[in-house]
Write a protein that holds these residues in place. Structure first.
Motif, PDB file in Angstrom:
ATOM      1  N   ARG A  34       0.988  -1.505   0.244  1.00  0.00           N
ATOM      2  CA  ARG A  34      -0.125   0.097   0.213  1.00  0.00           C
ATOM      3  C   ARG A  34       0.648   1.252  -0.326  1.00  0.00           C
ATOM      4  O   ARG A  34       0.579   1.982  -1.006  1.00  0.00           O
ATOM      5  CB  ARG A  34      -0.976  -0.485   1.180  1.00  0.00           C
ATOM      6  CG  ARG A  34      -2.491  -1.396   1.384  1.00  0.00           C
ATOM      7  CD  ARG A  34      -3.839  -0.625   2.053  1.00  0.00           C
ATOM      8  NE  ARG A  34      -2.236  -0.729   3.490  1.00  0.00           N
ATOM      9  CZ  ARG A  34      -2.622  -1.369   4.352  1.00  0.00           C
ATOM     10  NH1 ARG A  34      -3.380  -3.218   3.938  1.00  0.00           N
ATOM     11  NH2 ARG A  34      -2.087  -1.785   6.141  1.00  0.00           N
ATOM     12  N   VAL A  35       2.110   1.125   1.007  1.00  0.00           N
ATOM     13  CA  VAL A  35       3.067   2.487   1.218  1.00  0.00           C
ATOM     14  C   VAL A  35       3.743   2.762  -0.588  1.00  0.00           C
ATOM     15  O   VAL A  35       3.819   3.669  -0.952  1.00  0.00           O
ATOM     16  CB  VAL A  35       3.905   2.011   1.980  1.00  0.00           C
ATOM     17  CG1 VAL A  35       4.916   3.199   1.965  1.00  0.00           C
ATOM     18  CG2 VAL A  35       3.213   2.311   3.127  1.00  0.00           C
ATOM     19  N   ALA A  36       3.832   1.559  -1.310  1.00  0.00           N
ATOM     20  CA  ALA A  36       4.751   1.775  -2.877  1.00  0.00           C
ATOM     21  C   ALA A  36       3.829   2.055  -3.758  1.00  0.00           C
ATOM     22  O   ALA A  36       4.109   2.573  -4.386  1.00  0.00           O
ATOM     23  CB  ALA A  36       4.589   0.161  -2.510  1.00  0.00           C
ATOM     24  N   GLN A  37       2.473   1.534  -3.468  1.00  0.00           N
ATOM     25  CA  GLN A  37       1.692   2.080  -3.875  1.00  0.00           C
ATOM     26  C   GLN A  37       1.416   3.464  -3.711  1.00  0.00           C
ATOM     27  O   GLN A  37       1.256   4.368  -5.213  1.00  0.00           O
ATOM     28  CB  GLN A  37       0.283   1.280  -4.677  1.00  0.00           C
ATOM     29  CG  GLN A  37       0.280  -0.090  -4.965  1.00  0.00           C
ATOM     30  CD  GLN A  37      -0.731  -1.224  -4.695  1.00  0.00           C
ATOM     31  OE1 GLN A  37      -1.315  -0.752  -4.214  1.00  0.00           O
ATOM     32  NE2 GLN A  37      -0.589  -1.964  -5.049  1.00  0.00           N
ATOM     33  N   GLN A  38       1.230   4.034  -3.019  1.00  0.00           N
ATOM     34  CA  GLN A  38       0.892   5.513  -2.451  1.00  0.00           C
ATOM     35  C   GLN A  38       1.607   6.178  -3.346  1.00  0.00           C
ATOM     36  O   GLN A  38       1.418   7.383  -3.910  1.00  0.00           O
ATOM     37  CB  GLN A  38       0.460   5.857  -0.968  1.00  0.00           C
ATOM     38  CG  GLN A  38      -0.714   5.416  -0.891  1.00  0.00           C
ATOM     39  CD  GLN A  38      -0.827   5.213   0.879  1.00  0.00           C
ATOM     40  OE1 GLN A  38       0.046   5.537   1.250  1.00  0.00           O
ATOM     41  NE2 GLN A  38      -1.936   4.487   1.285  1.00  0.00           N
ATOM     42  N   THR A  39       2.820   6.321  -2.403  1.00  0.00           N
ATOM     43  CA  THR A  39       4.262   7.301  -2.907  1.00  0.00           C
ATOM     44  C   THR A  39       4.317   6.409  -4.412  1.00  0.00           C
ATOM     45  O   THR A  39       4.584   7.760  -5.134  1.00  0.00           O
ATOM     46  CB  THR A  39       5.573   6.463  -2.209  1.00  0.00           C
ATOM     47  OG1 THR A  39       5.772   5.257  -2.936  1.00  0.00           O
ATOM     48  CG2 THR A  39       5.140   6.632  -0.782  1.00  0.00           C
ATOM     49  N   GLU A  40       3.986   5.990  -5.252  1.00  0.00           N
ATOM     50  CA  GLU A  40       4.416   5.192  -6.667  1.00  0.00           C
ATOM     51  C   GLU A  40       3.457   6.373  -7.737  1.00  0.00           C
ATOM     52  O   GLU A  40       3.613   7.430  -8.030  1.00  0.00           O
ATOM     53  CB  GLU A  40       4.230   4.451  -7.153  1.00  0.00           C
ATOM     54  CG  GLU A  40       4.154   3.695  -8.762  1.00  0.00           C
ATOM     55  CD  GLU A  40       4.451   2.603  -9.146  1.00  0.00           C
ATOM     56  OE1 GLU A  40       2.702   2.162  -9.310  1.00  0.00           O
ATOM     57  OE2 GLU A  40       4.154   1.302  -8.979  1.00  0.00           O
ATOM     58  N   HIS A  41       2.567   6.532  -6.646  1.00  0.00           N
ATOM     59  CA  HIS A  41       1.565   7.592  -7.395  1.00  0.00           C
ATOM     60  C   HIS A  41       1.729   9.195  -7.114  1.00  0.00           C
ATOM     61  O   HIS A  41       1.062   9.798  -8.037  1.00  0.00           O
ATOM     62  CB  HIS A  41      -0.412   7.109  -7.318  1.00  0.00           C
ATOM     63  CG  HIS A  41      -1.062   5.814  -7.669  1.00  0.00           C
ATOM     64  ND1 HIS A  41      -0.688   5.910  -9.164  1.00  0.00           N
ATOM     65  CD2 HIS A  41      -0.900   4.804  -6.828  1.00  0.00           C
ATOM     66  CE1 HIS A  41      -1.311   4.068  -9.407  1.00  0.00           C
ATOM     67  NE2 HIS A  41      -1.490   3.482  -8.277  1.00  0.00           N
ATOM     68  N   ALA A  42       2.189   9.607  -5.747  1.00  0.00           N
ATOM     69  CA  ALA A  42       2.384  10.488  -5.414  1.00  0.00           C
ATOM     70  C   ALA A  42       3.880  11.214  -6.489  1.00  0.00           C
ATOM     71  O   ALA A  42       4.170  12.682  -7.374  1.00  0.00           O
ATOM     72  CB  ALA A  42       2.643  10.356  -3.978  1.00  0.00           C
TER      73      ALA A  42
END
Length: 82
Positions: A34-42
């Motif tokens: 979840r953290v990786a996906q959030q930072t990837e989109h950010a």
């Protein structure tokens, strides 16, 4: 309590601890995803920069090759000292 019962108790205890470790590991991996996906989109991914040591090694090799070529020219030039 017999030794057989004690052995089963120990084995079941170890299996229970292993199951708890697996559950905790799965939660940790899900949270990391979840953290990786959030930072990837950010932030958009940036291209990787080449490593500095490789560039320096290539430059050093080019300088050495040039020095060897100059030395070879001096040795084969007419009027070179022996």
């Amino acid at each position: 309590m017999s030794y057989v019962d004690a052995g089963y108790s120990i084995a079941l205890g170890v299996l229970f601890l292993y199951a708890v470790a697996l559950v905790l590991r799965r939660r940790r991996w899900e949270r990391a995803m979840r953290v990786a996906q959030q930072t990837e989109h950010a932030q958009p991914a940036q291209p990787a920069q080449p490593a500095q040591p490789a560039e320096h090694a290539e430059h050093r090799a080019n300088v050495e090759d040039q020095a060897h070529a100059e030395h070879a020219e001096e040795q084969t030039a007419p009027g070179a000292r022996s």
